[in-house]
Write a protein that holds these residues in place. Structure first.
Motif, short mmCIF file in Angstrom:
data_model
loop_
_atom_site.label_atom_id
_atom_site.label_comp_id
_atom_site.label_asym_id
_atom_site.label_seq_id
_atom_site.Cartn_x
_atom_site.Cartn_y
_atom_site.Cartn_z
N LEU A 273 66.96 41.46 62.92
CA LEU A 273 66.77 42.23 61.69
C LEU A 273 65.94 43.47 61.96
CD1 LEU A 273 65.98 39.34 59.17
CD2 LEU A 273 68.18 40.49 59.57
N ARG B 14 62.21 41.17 54.38
CA ARG B 14 63.38 40.52 54.97
C ARG B 14 64.56 40.46 53.99
NH1 ARG B 14 62.29 38.23 59.83
NH2 ARG B 14 63.92 36.65 59.73
N LYS C 105 70.84 43.99 59.45
CA LYS C 105 71.05 43.17 60.64
C LYS C 105 71.76 43.99 61.70
CE LYS C 105 73.95 39.58 60.64
NZ LYS C 105 74.51 38.21 60.54
N ALA D 85 66.36 43.76 54.57
CA ALA D 85 66.51 44.13 55.98
C ALA D 85 67.98 44.33 56.33
CB ALA D 85 65.90 43.05 56.86
N VAL E 60 59.65 43.68 60.46
CA VAL E 60 60.43 43.82 59.23
C VAL E 60 59.57 43.29 58.09
CG1 VAL E 60 62.54 43.18 58.02
CG2 VAL E 60 62.59 43.52 60.49
#
Length: 149
Positions: free
Chosen positions: A75, A33, A38, A36, A30
């Protein structure tokens, strides 16, 4: 003595089918972040299939082992992905896999429920509300470090 001889293979099978919970392979890379998505995978606690270990695969790669009554979170980059559950067993003693395609949206969560079925296991997309019904009684799988086989 006869009972011991009859129970030994059954016990060995149950022990051998036990799950090794935790990270089994690399988590998806990733880059950003902050944007990202989840992914939350919840394995429903059930007596049926409880001794069977399930493997969670993401985009064709095994990433985590998950036991009955456990959940895993990780993630991913936004976009189209595949998530799968794999296990050994069911009515025929072979590896089985069920997967589904989903769209991960930036800064949002995607929820999945894993449960036993007659083939071995199934995975389905679900709502946050449905996942929250199972999460309080669920144990988090540690995905921080790789589990040694």
């Amino acid at each position: 003595m006869k009972k011991l001889l009859l129970l030994t293979p059954l016990l060995a099978t149950l022990i051998g089918c036990g799950t090794m919970s935790g990270r089994l392979g690399d988590l998806p890379p990733v880059a950003d972040r902050n944007n990202a998505a989840k992914v939350v995978v919840v394995r429903i606690s059930a007596m049926v299939g409880a001794a069977n270990g399930y493997t969670i695969a993401f985009n064709g790669k095994d990433i985590a082992g998950i036991g009955s009554g456990e959940h895993a979170e990780f993630l991913v980059t936004p976009g189209e992905h595949y998530i799968a559950v794999k296990c050994f067993g069911g009515f025929s003693p072979t590896w089985k896999e069920e997967s589904l395609k989903f769209i991960a949206n930036a800064s949002q969560s995607s929820y999945f429920l894993v449960s036993p079925n007659s083939r071995c296991a199934s995975i389905k997309s679900t709502t946050e509300e449905e996942a929250q019904k199972h999460l309080p009684a669920s144990k988090a799988v540690n995905l921080e470090k790789l589990v040694k086989p």
